[in-house]
Write a protein that holds these residues in place. Structure first.
Motif, PDB file in Angstrom:
ATOM      1  N   MET A  45       0.832  -1.212   0.000  1.00 36.46           N
ATOM      2  CA  MET A  45       0.000   0.000   0.000  1.00 36.46           C
ATOM      3  C   MET A  45       0.862   1.256   0.000  1.00 36.46           C
ATOM      4  O   MET A  45       0.556   2.232  -0.705  1.00 36.46           O
ATOM      5  CB  MET A  45      -0.937  -0.014   1.210  1.00 36.46           C
ATOM      6  CG  MET A  45      -2.086  -0.991   1.089  1.00 36.46           C
ATOM      7  SD  MET A  45      -3.371  -0.746   2.352  1.00 36.46           S
ATOM      8  CE  MET A  45      -2.496  -1.270   3.821  1.00 36.46           C
ATOM      9  N   ILE A  46       1.938   1.250   0.776  1.00 32.20           N
ATOM     10  CA  ILE A  46       2.849   2.403   0.798  1.00 32.20           C
ATOM     11  C   ILE A  46       3.460   2.619  -0.586  1.00 32.20           C
ATOM     12  O   ILE A  46       3.519   3.738  -1.103  1.00 32.20           O
ATOM     13  CB  ILE A  46       3.952   2.190   1.850  1.00 32.20           C
ATOM     14  CG1 ILE A  46       3.359   2.194   3.263  1.00 32.20           C
ATOM     15  CG2 ILE A  46       5.026   3.278   1.732  1.00 32.20           C
ATOM     16  CD1 ILE A  46       4.325   1.725   4.338  1.00 32.20           C
ATOM     17  N   LEU A  47       3.921   1.535  -1.193  1.00 32.23           N
ATOM     18  CA  LEU A  47       4.556   1.634  -2.510  1.00 32.23           C
ATOM     19  C   LEU A  47       3.605   2.174  -3.567  1.00 32.23           C
ATOM     20  O   LEU A  47       3.978   3.021  -4.396  1.00 32.23           O
ATOM     21  CB  LEU A  47       5.079   0.259  -2.931  1.00 32.23           C
ATOM     22  CG  LEU A  47       6.344  -0.224  -2.226  1.00 32.23           C
ATOM     23  CD1 LEU A  47       6.553  -1.712  -2.453  1.00 32.23           C
ATOM     24  CD2 LEU A  47       7.564   0.561  -2.708  1.00 32.23           C
ATOM     25  N   TYR A  72      11.078 -13.987  -7.274  1.00 32.94           N
ATOM     26  CA  TYR A  72      11.875 -13.197  -6.333  1.00 32.94           C
ATOM     27  C   TYR A  72      11.060 -12.878  -5.080  1.00 32.94           C
ATOM     28  O   TYR A  72      11.522 -13.047  -3.951  1.00 32.94           O
ATOM     29  CB  TYR A  72      12.298 -11.873  -6.983  1.00 32.94           C
ATOM     30  CG  TYR A  72      13.450 -11.956  -7.960  1.00 32.94           C
ATOM     31  CD1 TYR A  72      14.392 -12.973  -7.908  1.00 32.94           C
ATOM     32  CD2 TYR A  72      13.613 -10.969  -8.932  1.00 32.94           C
ATOM     33  CE1 TYR A  72      15.450 -13.021  -8.795  1.00 32.94           C
ATOM     34  CE2 TYR A  72      14.671 -11.001  -9.828  1.00 32.94           C
ATOM     35  CZ  TYR A  72      15.585 -12.035  -9.759  1.00 32.94           C
ATOM     36  OH  TYR A  72      16.643 -12.071 -10.640  1.00 32.94           O
ATOM     37  N   GLY A  73       9.855 -12.367  -5.285  1.00 28.99           N
ATOM     38  CA  GLY A  73       9.011 -11.996  -4.152  1.00 28.99           C
ATOM     39  C   GLY A  73       8.600 -13.194  -3.319  1.00 28.99           C
ATOM     40  O   GLY A  73       8.536 -13.122  -2.085  1.00 28.99           O
ATOM     41  N   MET A 183      10.287  -2.766  -9.660  1.00 28.13           N
ATOM     42  CA  MET A 183      10.752  -4.075  -9.216  1.00 28.13           C
ATOM     43  C   MET A 183      10.275  -4.379  -7.797  1.00 28.13           C
ATOM     44  O   MET A 183       9.717  -5.448  -7.527  1.00 28.13           O
ATOM     45  CB  MET A 183      12.274  -4.135  -9.292  1.00 28.13           C
ATOM     46  CG  MET A 183      12.816  -5.516  -8.949  1.00 28.13           C
ATOM     47  SD  MET A 183      14.557  -5.651  -9.397  1.00 28.13           S
ATOM     48  CE  MET A 183      14.898  -7.318  -8.838  1.00 28.13           C
ATOM     49  N   ILE A 184      10.470  -3.439  -6.880  1.00 26.97           N
ATOM     50  CA  ILE A 184      10.111  -3.691  -5.482  1.00 26.97           C
ATOM     51  C   ILE A 184       8.599  -3.804  -5.317  1.00 26.97           C
ATOM     52  O   ILE A 184       8.100  -4.572  -4.486  1.00 26.97           O
ATOM     53  CB  ILE A 184      10.700  -2.587  -4.567  1.00 26.97           C
ATOM     54  CG1 ILE A 184      10.740  -3.058  -3.108  1.00 26.97           C
ATOM     55  CG2 ILE A 184       9.935  -1.303  -4.675  1.00 26.97           C
ATOM     56  CD1 ILE A 184      11.799  -4.033  -2.800  1.00 26.97           C
ATOM     57  N   ALA A 230      15.451  -1.666   3.404  1.00 26.84           N
ATOM     58  CA  ALA A 230      16.524  -2.657   3.301  1.00 26.84           C
ATOM     59  C   ALA A 230      16.557  -3.345   1.945  1.00 26.84           C
ATOM     60  O   ALA A 230      17.632  -3.559   1.377  1.00 26.84           O
ATOM     61  CB  ALA A 230      16.379  -3.698   4.416  1.00 26.84           C
ATOM     62  N   GLN A 231      15.387  -3.713   1.425  1.00 28.69           N
ATOM     63  CA  GLN A 231      15.373  -4.454   0.157  1.00 28.69           C
ATOM     64  C   GLN A 231      15.905  -3.601  -0.988  1.00 28.69           C
ATOM     65  O   GLN A 231      16.666  -4.085  -1.843  1.00 28.69           O
ATOM     66  CB  GLN A 231      13.950  -4.943  -0.157  1.00 28.69           C
ATOM     67  CG  GLN A 231      13.366  -5.895   0.869  1.00 28.69           C
ATOM     68  CD  GLN A 231      14.116  -7.213   0.961  1.00 28.69           C
ATOM     69  OE1 GLN A 231      14.978  -7.520   0.153  1.00 28.69           O
ATOM     70  NE2 GLN A 231      13.783  -8.005   1.959  1.00 28.69           N
TER      71      GLN A 231
END
Length: 291
Positions: A45-47, A72-73, A183-184, A230-231
Motif C-alpha cells: 500500500m505504501i509503494l 523473487y518476491g 521491481m520492489i 533494506a530491500q
C-alpha cells in the motif's frame, strides 16, 4: 562507488538485525503468517502511493519478466520471512541474527556451482570463519550437540530461511533492467499474495493471533524498514559490487541484531555468542580486505 555500496549494505544489515528483534517482540501479539501478510500488505500500500506512474511506464518489461519477479518476491520476501518469524517462536533473536551470517556460504557455493565464479582465497577464509560462528551459535556452544547435528526447531527453520535468501541473492544476477520502484512493487505484491494461503491455513487450524496494538506497531515497522528500505538498499548494493561481496555484508546482521537483542529484549549474551561474533567480524574483515 564502493563507499556508497558499503553505506547501502550497512543500512540493510541494520534493518535486518532490527527485523529479528521485531519478530521476537511480535511473539504473542501477532502470529508469524499473519505478520508476514500484514507486513507485505502494508508495504504494498505504501509503494502504490507513489510507484503507479513508474509501473505504467515499465509495464512491458514487467510483463516480459513477470515469472522471475514473482519468484523473487515468493522466495526472497515471503518464504524467508515466514521461516524467520516462525523460527522466533522457538529460538532467540540473537540466534536468528547470528545464523543469518550463513547466507554468504549459500551465495559462494551457488555462484561457483552455477556460474563457476570462484571466491578469492581471502573470501573463502572469511567464509570459513563465518561458518564456524554460525555453527557455534546453532549448537549453543556445545561440541557434542554440534557433532550430533542437533538443532532446536527454531534454529532449523532459520537455516532453511538462510537458504531461501541466499538463493534469491544469487538469482538477482538475472534481474531485468527495471526501475527499482517497479521491481520492489511487483515483488512486494508477489510476497503478499504468496503469504495469504499460509495465513488462511493459520486461521483454519485456529493458531492465528490477530494483531493487537503491539502487533500492529511491529508490522508497521517491518513494512517500512526491513521490507522497503533494506530491500532497495540490498538490490542497489548488489548492482554496485556484485553478490559475493554484497553477501558478506549480511554478516553485519548478527552484530546489529545481537546488540539490539541485548538492549531491547534483555536477552542474555553468552560466551559462545561473543566467540561467534568475533569469528563473524573476522570473516567480514578478511573477505573485504581482499575484496
Amino acid at each position: 562507488m564502493p563507499l556508497r555500496a558499503y553505506l547501502f549494505l550497512t543500512i540493510t544489515a541494520l534493518s535486518w538485525g532490527a527485523n529479528a528483534v521485531a519478530g521476537k517482540l511480535a511473539v504473542g501479539h501477532i502470529s508469524p503468517m499473519m505478520l508476514t501478510s500484514v507486513r507485505w500488505g502494508l508495504a504494498l500500500m505504501i509503494l502504490l502511493t507513489f510507484t503507479l506512474p513508474q509501473l505504467r511506464r515499465d509495464r512491458q518489461t514487467i510483463r516480459a519478466n513477470l515469472p522471475l519477479l514473482v519468484a523473487y518476491g515468493m522466495v526472497g520476501f515471503a518464504f524467508f520471512n515466514i521461516l524467520l518469524y516462525s523460527a522466533l517462536e522457538f529460538t532467540t533473536a540473537i540466534n536468528v541474527a547470528i545464523e543469518q551470517a550463513g547466507m554468504p556460504m549459500v551465495i559462494f557455493l551457488a555462484n561457483f556451482l552455477l556460474f563457476r565464479i570462484r571466491a578469492r582465497p581471502a573470501q573463502v577464509a572469511g567464509f570459513a570463519l563465518t561458518v564456524a560462528g554460525v555453527a557455534i551459535t546453532a549448537s549453543g556452544g556445545s561440541l557434542a550437540r554440534l557433532l550430533a547435528l542437533e538443532l532446536n526447531r527454531g534454529d532449523a527453520l532459520m537455516l532453511l530461511a538462510v537458504f531461501c535468501y541466499g538463493g534469491y541473492t544469487v538469482a538477482l544476477r538475472y534481474k531485468p533492467k527495471l526501475h527499482w520502484q517497479s521491481m520492489i512493487t511487483v515483488m512486494a505484491a508477489s510476497a503478499f499474495a504468496t503469504s495469504l494461503p499460509f495465513t488462511a491455513f493459520e486461521i483454519a487450524r485456529d493458531s492465528v493471533i490477530w494483531p493487537d496494538a503491539t502487533g500492529w506497531t511491529v508490522a508497521a515497522f517491518t513494512a517500512v524498514f526491513p521490507s522497503l528500505v533494506a530491500q532497495v538498499m540490498f538490490i542497489k548494493g548488489n548492482e554496485l559490487i556484485g553478490s559475493n561481496r554484497a553477501g558478506i555484508f549480511i554478516n553485519l546482521v548478527p552484530i546489529f541484531g545481537t546488540l539490539l537483542s541485548v538492549m531491547i529484549l534483555g536477552e542474555m549474551l553468552e560466551v559462545y555468542h561473543v566467540v561467534a561474533l568475533g569469528l563473524v567480524l573476522g570473516g567480514i574483515w578478511l573477505a573485504e580486505r581482499r575484496g
